[in-house]
Design an enzyme around this catalytic site. Structure first.
Site, PDB file in Angstrom:
ATOM      1  N   CYS A 147      93.000  30.574 -41.202  1.00 11.76           N
ATOM      2  CA  CYS A 147      93.621  31.515 -42.143  1.00 11.76           C
ATOM      3  C   CYS A 147      94.312  32.637 -41.396  1.00 11.76           C
ATOM      4  O   CYS A 147      95.135  33.348 -41.952  1.00 11.76           O
ATOM      5  CB  CYS A 147      92.570  32.096 -43.063  1.00 11.76           C
ATOM      6  N   GLU A 173      82.903  20.498 -49.310  1.00 14.11           N
ATOM      7  CA  GLU A 173      82.458  19.103 -49.421  1.00 14.11           C
ATOM      8  C   GLU A 173      83.098  18.233 -48.338  1.00 14.11           C
ATOM      9  O   GLU A 173      82.709  17.089 -48.147  1.00 14.11           O
ATOM     10  CB  GLU A 173      82.762  18.555 -50.828  1.00 14.11           C
ATOM     11  N   PHE A 225      86.825  24.377 -45.722  1.00 21.24           N
ATOM     12  CA  PHE A 225      86.554  23.363 -44.688  1.00 21.24           C
ATOM     13  C   PHE A 225      86.861  23.857 -43.276  1.00 21.24           C
ATOM     14  O   PHE A 225      86.373  23.299 -42.307  1.00 21.24           O
ATOM     15  CB  PHE A 225      87.386  22.095 -44.965  1.00 21.24           C
ATOM     16  N   LYS A 268      77.434  27.085 -51.471  1.00 23.59           N
ATOM     17  CA  LYS A 268      78.153  25.848 -51.834  1.00 23.59           C
ATOM     18  C   LYS A 268      79.168  25.597 -50.707  1.00 23.59           C
ATOM     19  O   LYS A 268      80.270  26.129 -50.711  1.00 23.59           O
ATOM     20  CB  LYS A 268      78.862  26.070 -53.179  1.00 23.59           C
ATOM     21  N   SER A 289      91.443  28.508 -50.573  1.00 23.51           N
ATOM     22  CA  SER A 289      92.869  28.578 -50.909  1.00 23.51           C
ATOM     23  C   SER A 289      93.125  29.617 -52.007  1.00 23.51           C
ATOM     24  O   SER A 289      92.213  29.997 -52.757  1.00 23.51           O
ATOM     25  CB  SER A 289      93.334  27.201 -51.384  1.00 23.51           C
TER      26      SER A 289
HETATM   27  P1  NAD Z   1      89.827  25.159 -51.017  1.00 25.95           P
HETATM   28  O1  NAD Z   1      90.225  26.275 -51.888  1.00 25.95           O
HETATM   29  O2  NAD Z   1      90.353  23.805 -51.301  1.00 25.95           O
HETATM   30  O3  NAD Z   1      88.222  25.012 -51.020  1.00 25.95           O
HETATM   31  C1  NAD Z   1      87.399  26.129 -50.878  1.00 25.95           C
HETATM   32  C2  NAD Z   1      86.129  25.893 -51.674  1.00 25.95           C
HETATM   33  O4  NAD Z   1      86.448  25.798 -53.069  1.00 25.95           O
HETATM   34  C3  NAD Z   1      85.405  24.615 -51.298  1.00 25.95           C
HETATM   35  O5  NAD Z   1      84.021  24.869 -51.249  1.00 25.95           O
HETATM   36  C4  NAD Z   1      85.768  23.664 -52.410  1.00 25.95           C
HETATM   37  O6  NAD Z   1      84.766  22.737 -52.700  1.00 25.95           O
HETATM   38  C5  NAD Z   1      85.971  24.564 -53.599  1.00 25.95           C
HETATM   39  N1  NAD Z   1      86.985  24.045 -54.528  1.00 25.95           N
HETATM   40  C6  NAD Z   1      88.020  23.222 -54.234  1.00 25.95           C
HETATM   41  N2  NAD Z   1      88.755  22.984 -55.336  1.00 25.95           N
HETATM   42  C7  NAD Z   1      88.166  23.672 -56.338  1.00 25.95           C
HETATM   43  C8  NAD Z   1      88.465  23.843 -57.724  1.00 25.95           C
HETATM   44  N3  NAD Z   1      89.512  23.256 -58.293  1.00 25.95           N
HETATM   45  N4  NAD Z   1      87.661  24.652 -58.446  1.00 25.95           N
HETATM   46  C9  NAD Z   1      86.609  25.266 -57.894  1.00 25.95           C
HETATM   47  N5  NAD Z   1      86.276  25.128 -56.582  1.00 25.95           N
HETATM   48  C10 NAD Z   1      87.044  24.346 -55.822  1.00 25.95           C
HETATM   49  O7  NAD Z   1      90.165  25.621 -49.522  1.00 25.95           O
HETATM   50  P2  NAD Z   1      90.096  24.762 -48.205  1.00 25.95           P
HETATM   51  O8  NAD Z   1      91.234  23.795 -48.195  1.00 25.95           O
HETATM   52  O9  NAD Z   1      88.727  24.256 -47.975  1.00 25.95           O
HETATM   53  O10 NAD Z   1      90.370  25.899 -47.107  1.00 25.95           O
HETATM   54  C11 NAD Z   1      91.648  26.238 -46.638  1.00 25.95           C
HETATM   55  C12 NAD Z   1      92.150  27.485 -47.308  1.00 25.95           C
HETATM   56  O11 NAD Z   1      91.231  28.549 -47.098  1.00 25.95           O
HETATM   57  C13 NAD Z   1      93.468  27.984 -46.714  1.00 25.95           C
HETATM   58  O12 NAD Z   1      94.301  28.414 -47.763  1.00 25.95           O
HETATM   59  C14 NAD Z   1      93.055  29.160 -45.844  1.00 25.95           C
HETATM   60  O13 NAD Z   1      94.043  30.146 -45.640  1.00 25.95           O
HETATM   61  C15 NAD Z   1      91.925  29.703 -46.646  1.00 25.95           C
HETATM   62  N6  NAD Z   1      91.050  30.515 -45.817  1.00 25.95           N
HETATM   63  C16 NAD Z   1      91.115  31.866 -45.973  1.00 25.95           C
HETATM   64  C17 NAD Z   1      90.341  32.683 -45.184  1.00 25.95           C
HETATM   65  C18 NAD Z   1      90.407  34.173 -45.337  1.00 25.95           C
HETATM   66  O14 NAD Z   1      89.533  34.842 -44.806  1.00 25.95           O
HETATM   67  N7  NAD Z   1      91.396  34.717 -46.019  1.00 25.95           N
HETATM   68  C19 NAD Z   1      89.485  32.117 -44.234  1.00 25.95           C
HETATM   69  C20 NAD Z   1      89.440  30.731 -44.109  1.00 25.95           C
HETATM   70  C21 NAD Z   1      90.224  29.937 -44.913  1.00 25.95           C
END
Ligand code: NAD
Length: 508
Positions: free
Chosen positions: A292, A187, A160, A184, A237
């Site tokens: 991040c 959401e 997000f 994808k 994450s």
């Molecule tokens: P998230 O992991 O909750 O969601 C990421 C994606 O995974 C979304 O598209 C979501 O729909 C999907 N998702 C969520 N739960 C899921 C599940 N149980 N099974 C399968 N798919 C699922 O992450 P977020 O909260 O949207 O983003 C924040 C996180 O992203 C932070 O931890 C941040 O550090 C990390 N991030 C890392 C980088 C990097 O380059 N290392 C860059 C940006 C963000």
């Protein structure tokens, strides 16, 4: 799912699916509201796509691959040239959507789009990026050359916090290499991503080359396990990224997972004081800490510990408010759930004995009383075993750790399992050089607080922040999205060059 919160009017915007070049409304019975984090207004709805819709998107990408991979490089590059022009011309409009659904300030939303646009610009150089190698006369009359061929249907799963930049890390480079794609988006804020996707189609991306499905775990798992999918790029994450990496790898996919972080900013006492504090403030509290690469741990070395009051004073001066207000420095966090989690971590910091120098828990923003606001928060006297040091807070919270020397700073950081980014502030070239060499973190800033590389390089987060060898964009992602084929060729000139039967492995 928060669809029970409000009942949006039928005229409310819905996030469409993109399948085979057509934007369609999902037939799903499961929808989620897209909420403005500053107001709790429902600004749109997003479907959890059905299994049939996911299958149709993959089938469309699979079908389109054969033609697209044969499409000349120049044609592919020109689609990207047009796309970059359209994105550039629409930055303000998309930034407005982005701020409405994500919360960050308009200026930062434009930055989010611009950092993605840089990747699109780089994609225009695919002609040179995808070049193979050639060696003449590796044996008599034998030449060897390599081709970088696209691999097939690739998937992107995005978080997000950068709904423009991170999708733009993924699909432009994948498709300009000749692959087809299923995206994808998050959401939580898919509408700005969809505005970019609409422009990609307007730029000439053919039907089936780019597809979009929305959803959560079911959709992600279907993508990670489908036999037609060759590669998966994930950003999000750590726990979801690990799941995607393991599931995708088990099913034979090439996977890159860019995950959570805990980024340290080391301050040596010889650093320029004002500039350093300004840099720390922007990197810790910008985007409400939801980056991040946010500098979430400030490591004050020796006499730099005396700078804490200045850091706190400056943080206090920031304006918390709705991202669409011109004077706002710190917007809301993305959801009430995110806010509750951050406040819970601040509570843990207090109960575990850290000193709370600035408390953003009860901030009130006039006119936006319902918003998910957390003000800049600073903890000092933080120890490495505290929850606020160990966990990624992903909010406007800086934790300050004191150490005696640069050696101690390096040792602290190298013990932390995460390795996304790190920065050092100093006037000493020797100290900076030692730091860049000895620090075990994949992206290092020297007097640069958020060292996200430009796309001629690659995003090279490391250790616990990344799974997979190759990072997003730049040269590494061309490797990720292509398969090297090596051809060894001999052309017979005439009968005389026939050297008879060769029963060995040697080329002659
Ligand atoms: P998230 O992991 O909750 O969601 C990421 C994606 O995974 C979304 O598209 C979501 O729909 C999907 N998702 C969520 N739960 C899921 C599940 N149980 N099974 C399968 N798919 C699922 O992450 P977020 O909260 O949207 O983003 C924040 C996180 O992203 C932070 O931890 C941040 O550090 C990390 N991030 C890392 C980088 C990097 O380059 N290392 C860059 C940006 C963000």
């Amino acid at each position: 799912m928060n669809s029970a919160l409000r009942h949006p009017s039928p005229s409310i915007r819905t996030a469409k699916l993109l399948i085979d070049g057509k934007f369609i409304d999902s037939k799903s019975a499961h929808w989620q509201d897209i909420i403005n984090p500053a107001t709790q207004e429902v600004v749109g709805r997003v479907p959890m796509a059905t299994a049939e819709e996911v299958e149709a998107a993959i089938a469309s990408a699979h079908h389109a691959f054969d033609k697209w991979r044969r499409t000349p490089i120049g044609t592919r590059a020109r689609v990207m040239l047009k796309f970059q022009e359209l994105v550039r011309n629409n930055i303000k409009r998309i930034a407005h959507t982005l701020t409405t659904e994500q919360g960050k300030t308009l200026a930062d939303a434009e930055g989010d789009i611009f950092r993605g646009l840089e990747v699109v610009e780089h994609a225009c150089a695919i002609g040179t990026l995808q070049l193979g190698e050639f060696a003449e006369n590796v044996a008599t009359d034998v030449d060897t050359f390599t081709m970088r061929q696209p691999i097939g249907v690739c998937v992107g799963i995005t978080p997000f916090n950068f709904p423009a930049m991170i999708p733009l890390w993924m699909f432009p480079m994948a498709i300009v290499c000749g692959n087809t794609f299923v995206l994808k988006p998050s959401e939580q804020d898919p509408l700005s991503t969809m505005e970019l996707v609409e422009l990609a189609l307007e730029a000439g991306v053919p039907p089936g080359v780019l597809n979009v499905v929305h959803g959560g775990r079911n959709v992600v798992d279907a993508l990670c396990t489908h036999s037609a999918i060759k590669a998966i790029s994930f950003v999000g994450s750590t726990h979801v990224g690990t799941h995607v990496y393991e599931l995708g790898s088990k099913h034979g996919k090439r996977v890159q997972s860019m995950m959570g972080a805990k980024n340290h900013a080391v301050v040596l006492p010889d650093a320029p004081r004002e500039q350093t504090i300004n840099a720390l403030i922007g990197a810790a509290f910008g985007a409400a800490g939801q980056r991040c690469m946010a500098a979430s741990v400030v490591v004050l070395v020796g006499k730099a510990q005396e700078w804490l009051p200045d850091f706190v004073k400056k943080a206090k001066s920031l304006t918390v408010g709705s991202g669409d207000q011109p004077n706002t420095d710190v917007g809301p966090v993305v959801s009430t759930r995110a806010r509750d989690r951050i406040v819970g971590l601040i509570n843990a910091g207090v109960s575990e004995g850290a000193t709370l120098d600035l408390d953003g828990r009860n901030v009130l923003v006039n006119g936006f009383e319902q918003g998910n606001f957390v003000g800049p928060t600073i903890f000092s006297d933080v120890e490495p075993d505290m929850t606020i040091y160990r966990e990624e807070i992903f909010g406007p919270v800086a934790v300050v750790v004191n150490v005696d020397s640069l050696d101690d700073a390096i040792s602290l950081i190298n013990k932390n399992p995460m390795g996304n980014g790190v920065a050092i502030f100093t006037r000493s070239g020797a100290a900076a050089r030692r730091f860049q060499s000895d620090i075990d973190v994949g992206q290092v800033g020297i007097n640069v607080p958020i060292p996200v590389p430009v796309p001629y390089f690659s995003f090279t987060g490391s250790r616990g922040s990344k799974l997979g060898d190759l990072g997003p964009y730049g040269k590494q992602v061309v490797q990720f999205y292509t398969q090297t084929k090596t051809v060894t060729a001999r052309w017979f000139d005439d009968e005389d060059s026939n050297a008879g039967v060769n029963m060995t492995i040697a080329l002659r």
